[in-house]
Design an enzyme around this catalytic site. Structure first.
Site, PDB file in Angstrom:
ATOM      1  N   GLN A  38       0.797  -1.215   0.000  1.00 49.07           N
ATOM      2  CA  GLN A  38       0.000   0.000   0.000  1.00 49.07           C
ATOM      3  C   GLN A  38       0.834   1.272   0.000  1.00 49.07           C
ATOM      4  O   GLN A  38       0.341   2.341  -0.358  1.00 49.07           O
ATOM      5  CB  GLN A  38      -0.934  -0.006   1.210  1.00 49.07           C
ATOM      6  CG  GLN A  38      -1.974  -1.107   1.140  1.00 49.07           C
ATOM      7  CD  GLN A  38      -2.901  -1.095   2.330  1.00 49.07           C
ATOM      8  OE1 GLN A  38      -2.704  -1.858   3.265  1.00 49.07           O
ATOM      9  NE2 GLN A  38      -3.906  -0.256   2.312  1.00 49.07           N
ATOM     10  N   HIS A  79       0.763  -9.309   4.730  1.00 47.80           N
ATOM     11  CA  HIS A  79      -0.341  -8.347   4.717  1.00 47.80           C
ATOM     12  C   HIS A  79      -0.982  -8.359   3.328  1.00 47.80           C
ATOM     13  O   HIS A  79      -0.732  -7.489   2.495  1.00 47.80           O
ATOM     14  CB  HIS A  79       0.140  -6.945   5.093  1.00 47.80           C
ATOM     15  CG  HIS A  79      -0.961  -6.025   5.513  1.00 47.80           C
ATOM     16  ND1 HIS A  79      -0.953  -5.355   6.717  1.00 47.80           N
ATOM     17  CD2 HIS A  79      -2.120  -5.666   4.911  1.00 47.80           C
ATOM     18  CE1 HIS A  79      -2.049  -4.613   6.825  1.00 47.80           C
ATOM     19  NE2 HIS A  79      -2.778  -4.794   5.730  1.00 47.80           N
ATOM     20  N   ASN A  95      -2.372 -10.911   8.398  1.00 45.26           N
ATOM     21  CA  ASN A  95      -3.340  -9.837   8.622  1.00 45.26           C
ATOM     22  C   ASN A  95      -4.721 -10.241   8.126  1.00 45.26           C
ATOM     23  O   ASN A  95      -4.892 -10.584   6.954  1.00 45.26           O
ATOM     24  CB  ASN A  95      -2.901  -8.565   7.900  1.00 45.26           C
ATOM     25  CG  ASN A  95      -3.785  -7.368   8.242  1.00 45.26           C
ATOM     26  OD1 ASN A  95      -3.789  -6.901   9.377  1.00 45.26           O
ATOM     27  ND2 ASN A  95      -4.547  -6.886   7.261  1.00 45.26           N
ATOM     28  N   GLU A  96      -5.684 -10.267   9.038  1.00 42.42           N
ATOM     29  CA  GLU A  96      -7.103 -10.379   8.741  1.00 42.42           C
ATOM     30  C   GLU A  96      -7.470 -11.547   7.808  1.00 42.42           C
ATOM     31  O   GLU A  96      -7.922 -11.343   6.665  1.00 42.42           O
ATOM     32  CB  GLU A  96      -7.610  -9.064   8.144  1.00 42.42           C
ATOM     33  CG  GLU A  96      -7.440  -7.874   9.071  1.00 42.42           C
ATOM     34  CD  GLU A  96      -8.017  -6.586   8.531  1.00 42.42           C
ATOM     35  OE1 GLU A  96      -8.271  -5.675   9.338  1.00 42.42           O
ATOM     36  OE2 GLU A  96      -8.218  -6.494   7.305  1.00 42.42           O
TER      37      GLU A  96
END
Length: 432
Positions: A20, A112, A156-157
C-alpha cells in the site's frame, strides 16, 4: 472535563502495509491483478515509501509516535521459491534500523494480503505446501530481524482476505461465491499462523507473536428478539471467533497477545430468506439510539464498539493491542471526532483494568487502499500522490498530544479544542 490516562510504556503509533505504501511491488499477485484491468486502480508508485521511508519515519517521530507497524513484502524477499534476495533483505534491515534510531518500536507483519506470484500461480494459501513455504520465509525473516524485532504479526485479517478473494471477488484471485475455498483459506491461514508462531519462538523465545484480527462489533437489532440474537451470534462466531478456535491448541489460542483491528459496528436482524437465514441481514435503520454516522466507505462509526471488543477478548487472559483503527473521510472535523471518540473508549478500557499494551492508528499517510485505490483517505497525513508531499491533518495534532503525554482530555459538549481546518484538496486519483 473527562481525562483518560495511559501507562507510561504504552505503544502509540500508526500502521502501514508494504504494497500500500512502497510502490513498485511487481512480484506479488496484486500487481498482475491490477494490470489486468479487473480493478480501476493501480498501485504504481503508491507512496514511494521504499525510497522515502526515512522521511516518513521522521514524520512519525515528529508526531510523537513511539511505535510503528509495518509489513515485509514476501515477494521482494523471496522473489523465486527458495531464492532470498539480499538487496531486499538489506533494505528491511535499513528500515528497522531507521525505526529504532527514531525511538519507534517495530511491530512487523509478515503477511499483509499479498502473495509472491510464484505462490499465487501454485494456488496461493490453498496449495498443499503453502504452510511449509510460509514457514521457510518466516524463519529467514526471524533470523535476520529477530534481534531487533520483538513484536510480530504473522498474518493480517484472514477472514477479510477470504471474503474478498473468494466471495466478493475484487481481490486476487478474483473468484466470486466460492464459499468452500474461502473457508479452506481461513483454515490454511490459521495453520500457517500456528507454524509461524513456533518458528519465531524457536529463534526468539521472548517474542510477542499474534495475528491481526479484523473484529467488527456484531450486535442484534433487537436484543429481545431470539431470531436476531441467533443470527447475530452466528455471524459473530464466523467473523470474530472462528479464527481463534483455529489457532488454538489444547483449548488455548497460540498467541502471546490479542491483536485487534477495529473499525465498525454491524447491527444484524433476522431475515427468513437466502443467506440471511443463517447470518442475518444488516440493519441500516436509524432506530438504535443516537443517529448513526458513516465513513466514506459506508462503515458505521461507533466508538463504543472498540471498548466492547476489547472487553470481549479479555476472555483469553492475554495482553491486548489495537493494531488498526481509523476512518476513511475527507472531513477534518469528523476525522478528529472519530479519533477522540475511539481514544476515549480505549481510555475507558484502561481505566477498567484491561491489559491493553498499545494503539496503532490506520494509517500514517493516505495510501493505496486495495480495490478502492487512493479514494479512501485514512491517513493522519494527507498524501499528494503527484508530489508525494505528506501534510499532517488536524487529527494528527490531537494524536501527538496523546502520544507525548499518555493522556486524553475530552472536552465538554460544545467545546472545540482542535480548529476545524479544511482537509487538503484531493481528487479521486488513479495511480498509473
Amino acid at each position: 472535563m473527562p481525562t483518560y490516562r495511559f501507562p507510561r510504556d504504552f505503544l502509540w503509533g500508526a500502521a502501514t502495509a508494504a504494497h500500500q505504501v512502497e510502490g513498485g511491488n511487481r512480484l506479488n499477485d496484486w500487481w498482475p491483478f491490477e494490470q489486468s484491468g479487473r480493478l480501476p486502480y493501480r498501485s504504481g508508485e503508491a507512496c514511494r515509501h521504499w525510497e522515502l521511508f526515512e522521511q516518513d519515519f521522521d514524520l512519525a517521530r515528529d508526531l510523537g509516535h513511539n511505535a510503528h507497524r509495518l509489513s515485509l513484502e514476501w515477494s521482494r524477499i523471496e522473489p523465486e521459491p527458495g531464492r532470498f534476495d539480499e538487496t531486499a533483505r538489506a533494505h528491511y534491515d535499513a528500515v528497522i534500523d531507521a525505526l529504532l534510531a527514531r525511538g519507534l518500536e517495530p511491530v512487523v507483519t509478515l503477511h499483509h494480503f499479498t502473495n509472491p506470484q510464484w505462490l499465487a500461480e501454485a494456488g496461493g494459501w490453498l496449495n498443499a505446501r503453502a504452510v511449509e513455504r510460509f514457514a521457510r520465509y518466516v524463519g529467514h525473516a526471524a533470523r535476520r530481524y529477530g534481534d531487533r524485532v520483538r513484536w510480530w504479526l504473522t498474518v493480517n485479517e484472514p477472514t477479510v482476505v477470504a471474503k474478498h478473494a473468494y466471495v466478493v471477488g475484487d481481490w486476487p484471485p478474483g473468484e466470486k461465491g466460492a464459499w468452500g475455498k474461502a473457508l479452506r483459506m481461513i483454515a490454511a491461514t490459521c495453520r500457517e499462523h500456528r507454524r509461524a508462531y513456533r518458528v519465531i519462538h524457536a529463534i526468539r523465545p521472548d517474542a510477542m507473536v499474534s495475528f491481526a484480527h479484523s473484529c467488527p462489533w456484531v450486535v442484534p437489532c433487537d436484543p429481545n428478539r431470539p431470531q436476531d440474537r441467533l443470527v447475530a451470534r452466528a455471524r459473530d462466531f464466523f467473523l470474530n471467533d472462528l479464527c481463534f478456535h483455529l489457532v488454538s491448541e489444547r483449548g488455548r489460542p497460540l498467541l502471546d497477545f490479542v491483536a485487534l483491528n477495529y473499525y465498525t459496528r454491524t447491527i444484524v436482524r433476522w431475515k427468513p430468506e437466502g443467506k440471511a437465514l443463517r447470518f442475518g441481514a444488516d440493519c441500516l435503520e436509524d432506530h438504535h439510539g443516537e443517529p448513526r454516522r458513516y465513513n466514506d466507505m459506508g462503515a458505521e462509526i461507533c466508538p463504543d464498539g472498540l471498548l466492547a471488543v476489547l472487553r470481549d477478548h479479555t476472555r483469553f487472559g492475554l495482553p491486548l493491542m489495537i493494531t488498526e483503527n481509523g476512518v476513511a473521510t475527507t472531513d477534518a472535523a469528523l476525522r478528529t471526532d472519530y479519533l477522540r471518540g475511539h481514544l476515549a473508549a480505549l481510555g475507558r478500557a484502561v481505566a477498567e483494568g484491561l491489559d491493553v499494551r498499545g494503539y496503532l492508528h490506520w494509517t500514517l499517510m493516505d495510501n493505496f487502499e486495495w480495490a478502492l485505490g487512493t479514494t479512501a483517505r485514512f491517513g493522519l497525513a494527507h498524501t499528494d500522490f503527484t508530489t508525494q508531499k505528506r501534510t499532517p491533518r488536524p487529527a494528527a495534532e490531537l494524536f501527538r498530544r496523546v502520544c507525548l503525554t499518555n493522556e486524553l482530555v475530552v472536552p465538554e459538549v460544545g467545546q472545540a479544542p482542535v480548529p476545524e481546518i479544511a482537509e487538503p484538496a484531493t481528487a479521486a486519483e488513479k495511480v498509473c
